[in-house]
Design an enzyme around this catalytic site. Structure first.
Site, PDB file in Angstrom:
ATOM      1  N   ASP A 156       0.825  -1.295   0.031  1.00  0.00           N
ATOM      2  CA  ASP A 156      -0.043  -0.116   0.040  1.00  0.00           C
ATOM      3  C   ASP A 156       0.860   1.122  -0.026  1.00  0.00           C
ATOM      4  O   ASP A 156       1.592   1.594   0.895  1.00  0.00           O
ATOM      5  CB  ASP A 156      -1.178  -0.103   1.081  1.00  0.00           C
ATOM      6  CG  ASP A 156      -2.222   1.145   1.306  1.00  0.00           C
ATOM      7  OD1 ASP A 156      -2.247   1.621   0.380  1.00  0.00           O
ATOM      8  OD2 ASP A 156      -2.545   1.227   2.127  1.00  0.00           O
ATOM      9  N   HIS A 229      -8.950  -1.149  -9.553  1.00  0.00           N
ATOM     10  CA  HIS A 229      -8.896  -0.046  -8.682  1.00  0.00           C
ATOM     11  C   HIS A 229      -7.478   0.850  -8.912  1.00  0.00           C
ATOM     12  O   HIS A 229      -7.577   2.077  -9.005  1.00  0.00           O
ATOM     13  CB  HIS A 229      -8.312  -0.601  -7.088  1.00  0.00           C
ATOM     14  CG  HIS A 229      -7.991   0.333  -5.987  1.00  0.00           C
ATOM     15  ND1 HIS A 229      -8.865   1.354  -5.649  1.00  0.00           N
ATOM     16  CD2 HIS A 229      -6.843   0.530  -5.329  1.00  0.00           C
ATOM     17  CE1 HIS A 229      -8.353   2.184  -4.797  1.00  0.00           C
ATOM     18  NE2 HIS A 229      -7.083   1.763  -4.615  1.00  0.00           N
TER      19      HIS A 229
END
Length: 368
Positions: A156, A229
């Site tokens: 992330d 995404h």
């Protein structure tokens, strides 16, 4: 200040560029309507540097920092200044399947350190100082998970800007000179049904995220139909690609079955981050929402402006009169749209998503 080895350790109240840390606290507060609440809040946040030093001296290598964001509802009364050009309450985004909800929040404290006890101590001192002037809307303690992964198992933060692109993407410039070096901040708390996510194959998960799980390599963008995404949160227009800075952190209470990601995004232009959320929740094309939302449910949503350290420190000099400056009525109306929102072919009509801290190395960043 210096550590035990003579190295200078910076401690500042506004560190949008603070390096990635092992722990963080995300504290969202609502300011009370009491007559003296604003003056109390003004005094505390203008003196935040002293509180950071009080907590941080216990371990100067712990990299304690705190960024303060101020919401639109209290901005004019608290700062005695007109609002930054793009500041407004979080705008709820209603898609065909999922909704980005708006929740209360006047103040955001993003507390970061390499030790959880330092975060705790600063939060305790803050709440003690603020007293009855505030109430808590939300409090989340985050932690760094292995090699900067979220609880879904993916790295992330790799989309974060680095080097000179960091301030260019996150800090307001000449377009709003009164608020130069400040940053817009959006936070959302997402929870994940981990058992549902883990029931997917690795290939299915990778298709949703747009990256390989093991090594974080980007997968090719879809040219039509369902987008990943990664693609939906990439914002590109005639000016190029628009980045934001993410400093997301996982949080969890396994005994209660709670697993989540706390999203925090710093951006120079609020419309960039809003366009990312529109593409996620409404879809591009509309109707094909970000499939990550089938496994990530937003529980909160609020927007702030983090002023420069100089502006924050000057708040103590503001008068106690609680009447704010006169402003157009639509500045507080979440239904009013900016020029960017109304112009589908304007800046950011096709944009990108990113989060972390300024100046850490690329492998230290959090992303999505």
């Amino acid at each position: 200040m210096t550590d035990g080895y003579g190295n200078r350790v910076p401690i500042a109240p506004q560190q949008v560029d603070a390096p990635l840390t092992r722990t963080a606290v995300f504290l969202v507060l609502v300011v009370a309507d009491a007559a003296d609440a604003m003056s109390t809040v003004r005094e505390v946040i203008s003196g935040l540097d002293d509180l950071i030093k009080t907590a941080g001296f216990r371990d100067l290598s712990g990299r304690l920092s705190c960024t303060v964001g101020i919401g639109a509802r209290v901005w004019d009364r608290l700062t005695r200044r007109a609002k930054p050009a793009e500041l407004h309450p979080f705008r709820e985004i209603v898609g065909p399947t999922h909704t980005a909800i708006a929740t209360p929040g006047d103040l955001l404290f993003h507390i970061r350190a390499d030790r959880a006890d330092l975060c705790y101590e600063l939060e305790r001192l803050l709440l003690e100082s603020l007293g009855t002037a505030v109430s808590t809307a939300d409090e989340v303690s985050g932690f760094r998970y292995f090699d900067t992964r979220d609880l879904l198992g993916f790295v992330d933060g790799t989309a974060n800007p680095v080097g000179p692109d960091l301030p260019a993407s996150t800090l307001v410039g000449d377009e709003d000179p009164a608020y130069a070096d400040g940053s817009y901040v959006v936070v959302q708390k997402y929870t994940h049904p981990l058992s549902m996510w883990q029931a997917l194959t690795t290939e299915q998960q990778e298709a949703i995220m747009g990256r390989r799980k093991a090594d974080n390599v980007e997968l090719p963008d879809a040219t039509s139909g369902q987008k990943s995404h990664k693609t939906l949160t990439t914002i590109v227009d005639d000016a190029g690609e628009h980045d934001i800075l993410r400093d997301n952190m996982p949080f969890a209470r396994p005994a209660l079955g709670e697993y989540g990601t706390y999203f925090i995004g710093y951006t120079r232009h609020l419309w960039v981050l809003e366009r990312m959320l529109e593409r996620m929740f409404i879809g591009d094309p509309p109707g094909l929402h970000d499939r990550l939302l089938d496994f990530s449910t937003p529980q909160t949503g609020s927007t702030y402006f983090a002023p420069s350290a100089a502006l924050l420190g000057a708040l103590a000099d503001e008068p106690d009169d609680e009447d704010g400056p006169d402003e157009p009525d639509d500045q507080d109306d979440p239904d009013e749209r900016t020029d960017h929102d109304e112009a589908p072919d304007g800046p950011g009509a096709d944009l990108s998503l990113g989060i972390g801290s300024l100046n850490p190395s690329a492998d230290e960043r959090t992303a999505s």
